[in-house]
Write an enzyme that holds these catalytic residues in place. Structure first.
Site, mmCIF file in Angstrom:
data_model
loop_
_atom_site.group_PDB
_atom_site.id
_atom_site.type_symbol
_atom_site.label_atom_id
_atom_site.label_comp_id
_atom_site.label_asym_id
_atom_site.label_seq_id
_atom_site.Cartn_x
_atom_site.Cartn_y
_atom_site.Cartn_z
ATOM 1 N N LEU A 199 22.013 101.967 27.515
ATOM 2 C CA LEU A 199 20.864 102.008 28.427
ATOM 3 C C LEU A 199 20.841 100.742 29.292
ATOM 4 O O LEU A 199 20.813 100.825 30.522
ATOM 5 C CB LEU A 199 19.561 102.138 27.626
ATOM 6 C CG LEU A 199 18.266 102.106 28.448
ATOM 7 C CD1 LEU A 199 18.202 103.281 29.414
ATOM 8 C CD2 LEU A 199 17.043 102.122 27.520
ATOM 9 N N SER A 200 20.871 99.562 28.651
ATOM 10 C CA SER A 200 20.745 98.298 29.388
ATOM 11 C C SER A 200 21.900 98.107 30.375
ATOM 12 O O SER A 200 23.027 98.545 30.130
ATOM 13 C CB SER A 200 20.738 97.118 28.416
ATOM 14 O OG SER A 200 19.688 97.259 27.501
ATOM 15 N N GLY A 241 16.917 95.564 31.717
ATOM 16 C CA GLY A 241 16.765 95.490 30.264
ATOM 17 C C GLY A 241 15.438 96.096 29.874
ATOM 18 O O GLY A 241 15.322 97.308 29.705
ATOM 19 N N ASP A 268 12.503 105.106 19.800
ATOM 20 C CA ASP A 268 11.583 105.022 18.659
ATOM 21 C C ASP A 268 12.369 104.949 17.340
ATOM 22 O O ASP A 268 12.067 104.130 16.475
ATOM 23 C CB ASP A 268 10.656 106.251 18.666
ATOM 24 C CG ASP A 268 9.810 106.334 17.414
ATOM 25 O OD1 ASP A 268 9.020 105.396 17.175
ATOM 26 O OD2 ASP A 268 9.946 107.320 16.665
ATOM 27 N N GLY A 274 15.507 103.989 16.991
ATOM 28 C CA GLY A 274 16.222 102.712 16.966
ATOM 29 C C GLY A 274 15.295 101.576 16.557
ATOM 30 O O GLY A 274 15.673 100.695 15.776
ATOM 31 N N GLY A 301 17.542 72.770 3.254
ATOM 32 C CA GLY A 301 17.899 71.462 3.803
ATOM 33 C C GLY A 301 19.205 71.522 4.578
ATOM 34 O O GLY A 301 19.467 72.498 5.284
ATOM 35 N N GLU A 327 15.485 96.545 21.120
ATOM 36 C CA GLU A 327 14.616 97.735 20.903
ATOM 37 C C GLU A 327 13.158 97.438 21.233
ATOM 38 O O GLU A 327 12.247 97.816 20.490
ATOM 39 C CB GLU A 327 14.731 98.245 19.452
ATOM 40 C CG GLU A 327 16.125 98.613 19.003
ATOM 41 C CD GLU A 327 16.744 99.723 19.835
ATOM 42 O OE1 GLU A 327 16.005 100.428 20.547
ATOM 43 O OE2 GLU A 327 17.975 99.868 19.789
ATOM 44 N N GLU A 331 7.411 90.622 23.768
ATOM 45 C CA GLU A 331 6.408 90.684 24.828
ATOM 46 C C GLU A 331 6.062 92.149 25.130
ATOM 47 O O GLU A 331 4.892 92.518 25.253
ATOM 48 C CB GLU A 331 6.926 89.992 26.103
ATOM 49 C CG GLU A 331 6.976 88.475 26.014
ATOM 50 C CD GLU A 331 8.105 87.969 25.121
ATOM 51 O OE1 GLU A 331 9.071 88.713 24.877
ATOM 52 O OE2 GLU A 331 8.007 86.812 24.640
HETATM 53 C C1 LIG Z 1 22.550 91.570 20.257
HETATM 54 C C2 LIG Z 1 22.042 92.559 21.260
HETATM 55 C C3 LIG Z 1 22.393 93.896 21.151
HETATM 56 C C4 LIG Z 1 21.974 94.824 22.102
HETATM 57 N N1 LIG Z 1 22.375 96.127 22.003
HETATM 58 C C5 LIG Z 1 22.052 97.009 22.984
HETATM 59 C C6 LIG Z 1 22.542 98.362 22.948
HETATM 60 O O1 LIG Z 1 23.234 98.761 22.022
HETATM 61 N N2 LIG Z 1 22.232 99.191 23.982
HETATM 62 C C7 LIG Z 1 21.460 98.783 25.036
HETATM 63 O O2 LIG Z 1 21.190 99.599 25.919
HETATM 64 N N3 LIG Z 1 20.964 97.507 25.095
HETATM 65 C C8 LIG Z 1 21.242 96.617 24.097
HETATM 66 N N4 LIG Z 1 20.772 95.329 24.151
HETATM 67 C C9 LIG Z 1 19.955 94.917 25.284
HETATM 68 C C10 LIG Z 1 18.475 94.826 24.923
HETATM 69 O O3 LIG Z 1 17.941 96.109 24.809
HETATM 70 C C11 LIG Z 1 17.798 94.002 26.030
HETATM 71 O O4 LIG Z 1 18.257 92.688 25.881
HETATM 72 C C12 LIG Z 1 16.287 94.040 25.932
HETATM 73 O O5 LIG Z 1 15.813 95.299 26.306
HETATM 74 C C13 LIG Z 1 15.647 92.983 26.836
HETATM 75 O O6 LIG Z 1 16.140 93.106 28.131
HETATM 76 P P1 LIG Z 1 16.751 91.822 28.903
HETATM 77 O O7 LIG Z 1 17.641 91.104 27.969
HETATM 78 O O8 LIG Z 1 17.345 92.306 30.173
HETATM 79 O O9 LIG Z 1 15.529 90.905 29.194
HETATM 80 P P2 LIG Z 1 14.517 91.041 30.449
HETATM 81 O O10 LIG Z 1 14.039 92.428 30.562
HETATM 82 O O11 LIG Z 1 15.153 90.414 31.622
HETATM 83 O O12 LIG Z 1 13.335 90.116 29.936
HETATM 84 C C14 LIG Z 1 13.456 88.706 29.848
HETATM 85 C C15 LIG Z 1 12.250 88.161 29.115
HETATM 86 O O13 LIG Z 1 11.063 88.514 29.838
HETATM 87 C C16 LIG Z 1 10.178 89.206 28.973
HETATM 88 N N5 LIG Z 1 9.444 90.235 29.731
HETATM 89 C C17 LIG Z 1 9.929 91.345 30.317
HETATM 90 N N6 LIG Z 1 8.930 92.052 30.872
HETATM 91 C C18 LIG Z 1 7.781 91.367 30.639
HETATM 92 C C19 LIG Z 1 6.409 91.584 30.952
HETATM 93 N N7 LIG Z 1 6.017 92.663 31.635
HETATM 94 N N8 LIG Z 1 5.512 90.651 30.546
HETATM 95 C C20 LIG Z 1 5.894 89.545 29.857
HETATM 96 N N9 LIG Z 1 7.175 89.291 29.524
HETATM 97 C C21 LIG Z 1 8.112 90.199 29.901
HETATM 98 C C22 LIG Z 1 11.057 89.845 27.927
HETATM 99 O O14 LIG Z 1 10.324 90.127 26.727
HETATM 100 C C23 LIG Z 1 12.081 88.755 27.716
HETATM 101 O O15 LIG Z 1 11.565 87.803 26.829
HETATM 102 C C24 LIG Z 1 21.157 94.399 23.182
HETATM 103 C C25 LIG Z 1 20.784 93.046 23.276
HETATM 104 C C26 LIG Z 1 21.223 92.141 22.336
HETATM 105 C C27 LIG Z 1 20.808 90.706 22.468
#
Ligand SMILES: Cc1cc2nc3c(=O)[nH]c(=O)nc-3n(C[C@H](O)[C@H](O)[C@H](O)COP(=O)(O)OP(=O)(O)OC[C@H]3O[C@@H](n4cnc5c(N)ncnc54)[C@H](O)[C@@H]3O)c2cc1C
Length: 380
Positions: free
Chosen positions: A125-126, A131, A236, A238, A336, A360, A364
């Site tokens: 998805l991402s 994200g 959901d 996941g 420690g 998932e 936030e």
């Molecule tokens: C180890 C790992 C495995 C993953 N595996 C998968 C996978 O298998 N498939 C897949 O599709 N994705 C996967 N992901 C991606 C993951 O789903 C995204 O990282 C996640 O959805 C957050 O998106 P982003 O990293 O682009 O952060 P962003 O969306 O850019 O957000 C950045 C920060 O801003 C905050 N934020 C965003 N919107 C708001 C708001 N409206 N108000 C306040 N704060 C906000 C977020 O909480 C975050 O702290 C994985 C990520 C990691 C780290």
């Protein structure tokens, strides 16, 4: 590469999952973390133990496991190794989606292989620019002849280096579709992403799709079906699995800390006798139990087919993931300097726990969703 299960699918429960994890996973999890992958042998053992998709019905090769039990099993796997649990999570999402939303042909083609672990699934998805904001995805699937032409880039795909089948979300004319894309389809390219902070053995990748030609049978669900329901349901499940894994992390922190505190002596006393350390351990015990109960509530609502399970799962995941981060930090503290070394598992638990607050549904987004629901309920 595909796996061949060498033993029939077993019936799994919390106890047998715990025994499996204690024997095959826990002793080696730090090694997996160091080498950055889960070895093929373990993937085969997971298949032989019937752990890949035991919730599928018997006709699809599963054991018809209820979701409360699935949560317990994923807790046990998360207790041992969050990377393996991550592989299980995305595989579960794909297998569940095929079973729930697939056509009879798609189910027949994929479900038994997913249940046996002959085919491993990953969830795409991402994207580099999308994200939390899933509406911002730019990957496209354009109708061509009686099939589709897929173009775009997916990022952070757990198991992307290893999986055989990708569940890909893409824009179609006026909607979003969910597509089943075999890894070996021409135009699919996998770029490994290594050295992440946590879940370092979960074999992440960036997957690009360049003019990938898909048949009509790649689209999930009947024609005109939108992926909105698929996305909600799949995310959901996941989230439920990640919540379970987070409970497992809290439990692992408790077990490691209690064992260490019983033996480490400071000023002639075991750490476990010191009130400040006892306070940390009692908080771990309490939060592990509370997180487990929230998870079980979400699981019971899923088994009963109640839509309120979605909010219950958000709450369970929010509580469990924040508890995991809090207690992993305290587990390192109790150990420690040893806690900062590779000789004890708590450093890995600490790094893995942080990831749980991002995947998932980040913390936030969880808070926004939970508060929105509370506001709706209070102003009804
Ligand atoms: C180890 C790992 C495995 C993953 N595996 C998968 C996978 O298998 N498939 C897949 O599709 N994705 C996967 N992901 C991606 C993951 O789903 C995204 O990282 C996640 O959805 C957050 O998106 P982003 O990293 O682009 O952060 P962003 O969306 O850019 O957000 C950045 C920060 O801003 C905050 N934020 C965003 N919107 C708001 C708001 N409206 N108000 C306040 N704060 C906000 C977020 O909480 C975050 O702290 C994985 C990520 C990691 C780290």
């Amino acid at each position: 590469m595909t796996l061949t299960a060498t033993a029939p699918v077993q019936v799994v429960d919390k106890r047998s999952a715990r025994a499996f994890v204690d024997t095959h996973v826990m002793p080696y999890a730090d090694d997996y973390d160091r080498i950055g992958r889960v070895p093929e042998d373990l993937l085969r053992q997971v298949a032989a133990a019937g752990l890949w998709a035991p919730f599928l019905p018997a006709e699809s090769g599963g054991a018809g496991m209820d979701l409360v039990t699935l949560g317990e099993v994923h807790e046990e796997v998360g207790r041992g190794c969050s990377s393996l649990r991550s592989l299980l999570t995305v595989h579960t999402m794909v297998a569940w989606t095929v079973q729930r939303w697939g056509t009879p042909g798609q189910r027949e083609r994929w479900a038994p292989a997913l249940a046996a672990g002959d085919v491993l699934g990953a969830f795409c998805l991402s994207e580099p620019g999308a994200g939390s904001d899933t509406a911002a995805i730019t990957t496209t699937a354009v109708e061509r002849g009686d099939g589709w032409l897929l173009n775009g880039v997916k990022k952070w795909t757990t198991s992307g280096q290893r999986a055989d089948l990708f569940l890909v979300f893409a824009r179609t004319a006026g909607s979003i579709g969910a597509f089943l894309v075999p890894r070996n389809a021409p135009g699919v390219q996998v770029r490994p992403i290594d050295d992440m902070l946590g879940t370092r053995a979960s074999m992440l990748a960036e997957i690009s799709f360049q003019d990938v030609v898909l048949g009509p049978d790649a689209l999930l669900g009947p024609s005109g079906f939108t992926a909105g329901m698929v996305l909600t349901g799949t995310l959901d499940l996941g989230r439920y699995s990640v919540a379970a894994g987070s409970v497992g992390i809290v439990q692992a922190c408790l077990e490691a800390s209690a064992a260490y505190a019983a033996h480490r002596r400071v000023g002639g006393k075991a750490l476990a006798e010191l009130p400040l350390i006892q306070a940390k351990l009692s908080d771990m015990v309490t939060d592990a139990r509370a997180a487990r109960l929230l998870l079980a509530e979400a699981g019971r609502l899923k088994d009963a087919g109640e839509s309120s399970t979605i909010m219950a799962t958000w709450i369970a995941k929010y509580f469990a993931s924040t508890a995991a981060v809090r207690h992993a930090a305290e587990a390192v503290q109790i150990h420690g300097a040893n806690g900062c070394s590779p000789d004890y598992p708590v450093a890995r638990l600490y790094r893995d726990a942080k990831v749980m607050e991002i995947i998932e549904g980040s913390n936030e987004i969880q808070r926004i969703t939970i508060a929105g629901q509370a506001e709706r309920e209070m102003t009804r």
